[in-house]
Write a protein that holds these residues in place. Structure first.
Motif, PDB file in Angstrom:
ATOM      1  N   SER A   1      34.028  41.476  41.618  1.00 17.20           N
ATOM      2  CA  SER A   1      34.856  40.273  41.545  1.00 17.20           C
ATOM      3  C   SER A   1      34.533  39.351  42.719  1.00 17.20           C
TER       4      SER A   1
ATOM      5  N   HIS B   1      30.712  38.422  31.748  1.00 17.74           N
ATOM      6  CA  HIS B   1      31.391  37.708  32.828  1.00 17.74           C
ATOM      7  C   HIS B   1      32.720  37.178  32.326  1.00 17.74           C
TER       8      HIS B   1
ATOM      9  N   SER C   1      36.265  34.937  33.675  1.00 16.80           N
ATOM     10  CA  SER C   1      36.909  34.122  34.696  1.00 16.80           C
ATOM     11  C   SER C   1      38.422  34.181  34.488  1.00 16.80           C
TER      12      SER C   1
ATOM     13  N   GLN D   1      36.169  35.330  39.515  1.00 17.63           N
ATOM     14  CA  GLN D   1      35.030  35.606  38.636  1.00 17.63           C
ATOM     15  C   GLN D   1      34.786  37.116  38.632  1.00 17.63           C
TER      16      GLN D   1
ATOM     17  N   ASP E   1      38.126  27.920  41.504  1.00 14.76           N
ATOM     18  CA  ASP E   1      38.536  27.829  40.104  1.00 14.76           C
ATOM     19  C   ASP E   1      39.224  29.086  39.591  1.00 14.76           C
TER      20      ASP E   1
END
Length: 260
Positions: free
Chosen positions: A199, A235, A237, A207, A204
């Motif tokens: 991580s 991946h 987010s 991730q 933002d």
């Protein structure tokens, strides 16, 4: 045993002594650490050029050993955040001075599980004298979102087997923290050999990258390497405004959608 007001460092040089005291039991990424540095004078006046305080962590980097032609795993250190006194001062005999330090703990500070090490170094600068350094290992616990992710994985029968900070390219930091889970029961037992998770916090959100080994071939240390090469496909987010349960649900939903 409580670690509140735990003495982080205590060392003397000449007639001067320094104690650094943390006012929390543990550190949490994204929060603050409150530290008091006590400076005690001895039997004579002493000029202090500066006081340095650093929060550091270590990670593993593989380097090629030219003589053997093999990759050697070596520990590297990284300074997460630093503070220093912006002026020199004089400490009189048997005088005491206190300096209050507030450190913002970076979001990507490693969690101290497995082989992970995070520590505070306190350096005292005294003219024409070797600089003393003291290192004290600290406890860093997961923030709310990561705690929710770990709880959700545990509820599915996954247990942490190994945690290391590995060198990586392509990110603002020289390392990522890699978590290796194994299924001991639950729906993934017998299907997955292990799950690896990395991580990284950005402005933002969080991730996350995942790799699952099904074939008992082992992928130890590969996740960070693949991340650095831009070869990781899986991946996710996670926004910063979710709560612990929402974060855990997002991860489980993603894993089941991609890997089952």
């Amino acid at each position: 045993m409580s670690f509140i007001n735990k003495t982080l460092s205590s060392f003397g040089i000449g007639s001067v002594k320094v104690d650094s005291v943390l006012h929390q039991e543990a550190l949490y990424p994204g929060q603050k650490a409150n530290i008091t540095i006590h400076v005690y004078g001895g039997g004579e006046q002493q000029e202090i050029d500066n006081i340095h305080l650093k929060l550091c962590c270590r990670y593993i980097k593989e380097d090629l050993d030219v003589s053997s032609g093999t990759l050697q795993r070596k520990h590297q250190s990284h300074t997460l955040v630093a503070w220093e006194l912006p002026y020199s001062f004089t400490i009189e005999p048997r005088e005491s001075k206190d300096f209050e330090v507030e450190l913002d703990i970076p979001w990507n500070t490693p969690i101290t599980v497995g082989d992970t090490k995070v520590w505070v170094e306190t350096d005292l600068d005294i003219h024409k004298t070797p600089d003393p350094t003291d290192k004290e290992i600290l406890t860093v616990r997961p923030d709310v979102i990561m705690d929710g992710v770990f709880s959700a994985l545990e509820n599915k029968g996954l247990r942490i087997r190994q945690v290391e900070c590995e060198a990586v390219d392509g990110l603002p930091l020289p390392y990522v923290q890699e978590f290796e889970f194994v299924p001991v029961d639950g729906p993934y037992h017998g299907q997955w050999r292990e799950l690896e998770l990395v991580s990284h916090y950005t402005s933002d959100g969080i991730q996350m990258w995942f790799e699952i080994d099904r074939n008992r071939q082992g992928t130890k240390g590969m996740l960070a390497s693949l991340l650095g090469k831009g070869e990781l496909v899986h991946h996710l987010s996670i926004p910063l405004n979710v709560d612990a349960k929402q974060a855990g649900d997002l991860v489980i939903h993603y894993l089941e959608e991609v890997y089952t």
